[in-house]
Design a protein around this motif. Sequence first.
Motif, PDB file in Angstrom:
ATOM      1  N   VAL A  78      33.922  60.506  48.547  1.00  0.00           N
ATOM      2  CA  VAL A  78      34.267  60.388  49.969  1.00  0.00           C
ATOM      3  C   VAL A  78      33.740  59.076  50.550  1.00  0.00           C
ATOM      4  N   VAL A  79      32.564  58.664  50.114  1.00  0.00           N
ATOM      5  CA  VAL A  79      31.872  57.566  50.795  1.00  0.00           C
ATOM      6  C   VAL A  79      31.896  56.241  50.020  1.00  0.00           C
ATOM      7  N   GLU A  80      32.415  56.265  48.808  1.00  0.00           N
ATOM      8  CA  GLU A  80      32.286  55.098  47.932  1.00  0.00           C
ATOM      9  C   GLU A  80      32.951  53.845  48.494  1.00  0.00           C
ATOM     10  N   ASN A  81      34.091  54.014  49.152  1.00  0.00           N
ATOM     11  CA  ASN A  81      34.798  52.838  49.663  1.00  0.00           C
ATOM     12  C   ASN A  81      33.968  52.124  50.732  1.00  0.00           C
ATOM     13  N   PHE A  82      33.383  52.913  51.624  1.00  0.00           N
ATOM     14  CA  PHE A  82      32.511  52.309  52.645  1.00  0.00           C
ATOM     15  C   PHE A  82      31.344  51.586  51.960  1.00  0.00           C
ATOM     16  N   GLN A  83      30.772  52.261  50.991  1.00  0.00           N
ATOM     17  CA  GLN A  83      29.623  51.695  50.279  1.00  0.00           C
ATOM     18  C   GLN A  83      29.989  50.370  49.607  1.00  0.00           C
ATOM     19  N   ALA A  84      31.176  50.325  48.980  1.00  0.00           N
ATOM     20  CA  ALA A  84      31.586  49.107  48.276  1.00  0.00           C
ATOM     21  C   ALA A  84      31.842  47.970  49.257  1.00  0.00           C
ATOM     22  N   LYS A  85      32.429  48.308  50.395  1.00  0.00           N
ATOM     23  CA  LYS A  85      32.761  47.257  51.366  1.00  0.00           C
ATOM     24  C   LYS A  85      31.551  46.767  52.147  1.00  0.00           C
ATOM     25  N   PHE A  86      30.645  47.692  52.452  1.00  0.00           N
ATOM     26  CA  PHE A  86      29.505  47.329  53.305  1.00  0.00           C
ATOM     27  C   PHE A  86      28.191  47.780  52.656  1.00  0.00           C
ATOM     28  N   PRO A  87      27.866  47.207  51.523  1.00  0.00           N
ATOM     29  CA  PRO A  87      26.658  47.677  50.828  1.00  0.00           C
ATOM     30  C   PRO A  87      25.386  47.522  51.676  1.00  0.00           C
ATOM     31  N   ASP A  88      25.366  46.540  52.563  1.00  0.00           N
ATOM     32  CA  ASP A  88      24.174  46.339  53.398  1.00  0.00           C
ATOM     33  C   ASP A  88      24.095  47.331  54.544  1.00  0.00           C
ATOM     34  N   ARG A  89      25.217  48.024  54.796  1.00  0.00           N
ATOM     35  CA  ARG A  89      25.222  48.992  55.893  1.00  0.00           C
ATOM     36  C   ARG A  89      25.435  50.408  55.381  1.00  0.00           C
ATOM     37  N   PHE A  90      25.095  50.607  54.139  1.00  0.00           N
ATOM     38  CA  PHE A  90      25.195  51.926  53.523  1.00  0.00           C
ATOM     39  C   PHE A  90      23.808  52.290  52.982  1.00  0.00           C
ATOM     40  N   ILE A  91      23.292  53.420  53.400  1.00  0.00           N
ATOM     41  CA  ILE A  91      21.961  53.840  52.948  1.00  0.00           C
ATOM     42  C   ILE A  91      22.045  55.268  52.426  1.00  0.00           C
TER      43      ILE A  91
END
Lengths: 305, 264
Positions: free
Chosen positions: A30-43
């Motif tokens: 569910v969250v991988e795309n956000f994580q890949a695009k914004f690694p600095d804003r994914f915790i």
Amino acid sequence: MRRAFLSALTSLAESDARIVFLTADLGFTVVENFQAKFPDRFINTGVSEQNLLAVSTGLAKEGLIPFVYSIIPFVTLRPFEFIRNGPVLHQLPVRIIGSGSGFEYGHDGLTHYGLEDIGVLRTQPGMRIVVPADHEQAQNALNATYQLPGPIYYRLGKNETATIAGLNGRFGNGTPVSLVEGADILLLACGAITGEAVKASGLLGLQGLRPAVALVDTLQPLDRQSIAALVSKYRMVATVEAHYISGGLGSAIAEIIAEEKLDSRLMRIGVDRLWDGVTGSESFLLSRYGLSAEKIAERILKVVS
Amino acid sequence: MDSTLDFARKLRRLIIEHSRLANVGHIASGLSIVDLVAVIFGQVLPQFPEDEASFVLSKGHAALAIYAALAELGKIDHKDLAKYCQDDTLYGTHPDYRIPGIELSTGSLGMGLGAGAGIACAAHIRRKAKRVYVLLSDGECDEGSVWETAMFAGHHHLSNLVAVIDYNHQQAMGSTEQVLNIDPICERWMSFGWQAFSADGHNHAELQRAFARANEPSDRPCVIVANTIAGYGVSFMERQVKWHYLPMSDLDYTRALAEIDGSR
């Protein structure tokens, strides 16, 4: 609707650098795309929901808009006091995403069911509670609300494809959204289970009734005037929710009926209690606890006749 | 700016005066951190532009010590201190974020460190310089959430986060050794990926060296375990559980002030 919600959030994050996403180690696929695009804003905070809410409080205090994600009981009940003393007390824009309303984590067992989150969070003044019914509405709800001041709870279902007939993604932002016109009785639902209410109205139609169906997508703040105006048109209202009958939509409508001195009779359709430890698929459990379209129609017929 | 020692003496006096005025307890908790507060507010925080340092009093029950410091620094009016624990006031025993100089409302233990970690994370995300100081109590380390955050901050190398533990060995119902032992405290934090060292929490030179060490470039968050004495500076209040709770009598008050004034 989680993927659609995350997809819309990822789009928003392209242009709004304040958006940060935090998960307590859930959201696989569910969250991988956000994580890949914004690694600095994914915790990923790890499996630690108290810290999840505490950290998000600090992030929001510094001007960011943190979205925190986990399964409903873990992200609402475990850190409840952190929600109370953090985003609520300081009126900070923390966005809590609860996944899996009602019995959607059916096979995972009773610990995973989302049955009291709305009731618990409704006690918190200033906590906006948004309960989308399908993935299209979830996206529109996010776009319409994410910049609002103060904390927001998004209660998301797991079904990624089903849509509510007649909804077409409309987000009422608290104003009831009409789905089926009718006369005798109003089925008022919230969340993904609205689909069962719409089907139940069809079944009741076969029995000669003309039930109306509407949904409420924002449980707090309640649009009392609009809801009262709608409810007062019907001699009977049945609320339908994948939630305990205490504290959720049914309770909210009961408050409005009592305080606005409406004549409508109320029937709360929800989960009264978990009878035992029996688990199963969501559809099995909805049927078992009287929340499938067929059971909803049966229960209403019994009361009406 | 006075020396931090003079600052601390003023804070002690204000704590005694306003606890007496309000006829409330939590006196020993405030006295325990006076030297820490004097060094943090008098020497550590002034090294940074205002938006480049944060302070969170996670042990919210010692708020009077912070109010006193804010009054001495002119952030709030001395007249506001007289509102401490009166009716119709923001100035309760635990702090409210609507008071100038108070960043977060605290009081429920185990929440401040996580919020401080969030402030530290925000600085990383926004690529801004910011150091975050969080003052915890020793009994607060009983909270599981403290260790959730300790693990998180260690894992994410939140090197701009400094925790200070007021280790006076006294919690609400007895000594930390009796109630729930937190030792070996430095080793525990180190095992979570933190730098950890202890300092005499009433020795200003030692505290200033400890904060200087905590502010040196590092890839880890830092915890200063400040060895303190509950009620420090008023001999008959030192190490006495009852002064966690009780208000003072007139005689207590006179004796306490005499001791503080005599310590010059």
